[in-house]
Design a protein around this motif. Sequence first.
Motif, mmCIF file in Angstrom:
data_model
loop_
_atom_site.group_PDB
_atom_site.id
_atom_site.type_symbol
_atom_site.label_atom_id
_atom_site.label_comp_id
_atom_site.label_asym_id
_atom_site.label_seq_id
_atom_site.Cartn_x
_atom_site.Cartn_y
_atom_site.Cartn_z
ATOM 1 N N ASP A 57 88.007 -29.620 -49.642
ATOM 2 C CA ASP A 57 88.088 -29.832 -51.087
ATOM 3 C C ASP A 57 87.441 -31.160 -51.476
ATOM 4 O O ASP A 57 86.682 -31.230 -52.440
ATOM 5 C CB ASP A 57 89.547 -29.791 -51.543
ATOM 6 C CG ASP A 57 89.676 -29.866 -53.043
ATOM 7 O OD1 ASP A 57 89.082 -29.003 -53.731
ATOM 8 O OD2 ASP A 57 90.350 -30.797 -53.540
ATOM 9 N N SER A 58 87.712 -32.192 -50.722
ATOM 10 C CA SER A 58 87.131 -33.508 -51.008
ATOM 11 C C SER A 58 85.612 -33.477 -50.864
ATOM 12 O O SER A 58 84.884 -34.029 -51.690
ATOM 13 C CB SER A 58 87.737 -34.550 -50.060
ATOM 14 O OG SER A 58 87.130 -35.792 -50.244
ATOM 15 N N LEU A 59 85.128 -32.814 -49.829
ATOM 16 C CA LEU A 59 83.686 -32.737 -49.594
ATOM 17 C C LEU A 59 82.982 -31.947 -50.690
ATOM 18 O O LEU A 59 81.929 -32.368 -51.179
ATOM 19 C CB LEU A 59 83.419 -32.115 -48.228
ATOM 20 C CG LEU A 59 81.959 -31.970 -47.826
ATOM 21 C CD1 LEU A 59 81.265 -33.325 -47.805
ATOM 22 C CD2 LEU A 59 81.866 -31.309 -46.472
ATOM 23 N N VAL A 60 83.551 -30.826 -51.112
ATOM 24 C CA VAL A 60 82.901 -30.024 -52.152
ATOM 25 C C VAL A 60 82.895 -30.767 -53.488
ATOM 26 O O VAL A 60 81.926 -30.701 -54.245
ATOM 27 C CB VAL A 60 83.530 -28.615 -52.268
ATOM 28 C CG1 VAL A 60 84.840 -28.624 -53.013
ATOM 29 C CG2 VAL A 60 82.568 -27.647 -52.934
ATOM 30 N N ARG A 61 83.934 -31.529 -53.771
ATOM 31 C CA ARG A 61 83.960 -32.311 -55.021
ATOM 32 C C ARG A 61 82.952 -33.456 -54.982
ATOM 33 O O ARG A 61 82.287 -33.756 -55.971
ATOM 34 C CB ARG A 61 85.360 -32.820 -55.301
ATOM 35 C CG ARG A 61 86.311 -31.710 -55.702
ATOM 36 C CD ARG A 61 87.734 -32.223 -55.932
ATOM 37 N NE ARG A 61 88.630 -31.129 -56.172
ATOM 38 C CZ ARG A 61 88.795 -30.527 -57.340
ATOM 39 N NH1 ARG A 61 88.101 -30.936 -58.379
ATOM 40 N NH2 ARG A 61 89.642 -29.531 -57.479
#
Length: 144
Positions: A57-61
């Motif tokens: 989730d952090s990487l996609v954001r």
Amino acid sequence: MTGPAHRPRRGRGEEGETLVEVLVAVVLIGIAFVTILGGIGTAIVSAVRQQQVTGADSLVRSAAETVVGAPYVSCARGYETPAPPAGFTLTVEVEYWDGTGAFGPACPAADSGVQKVRLTVHATGPRPVGDATLEVVKREPMPS
């Protein structure tokens, strides 16, 4: 002596445990030990899984913020994004507004100035979690 073997008498409170009582106690302790170890194993697996979900989730954001901040590129095949850390893969797909109400994978002859960028992060490993996907719509800036 021809009678039963002579056994010394024990006083009150000096009776020991029988073999059956000891075996029952060992079995109960074993069951408790296995139950506790199973719970710890489940907690570890859950923690690793949650760590993967949070990382994806952090990487996609982060990648979406990079795409939003990047200048609009007509008929772009992709946008620069941060390199994913080990254990993750990141894919970038660009679709183009065709002017009739739909996005498609092929860039129209005349770029309409609207793109949909789909970012997908996949956690790899022995127990991968579902993909984290985020879509960003980019619009060509209006001339001033």
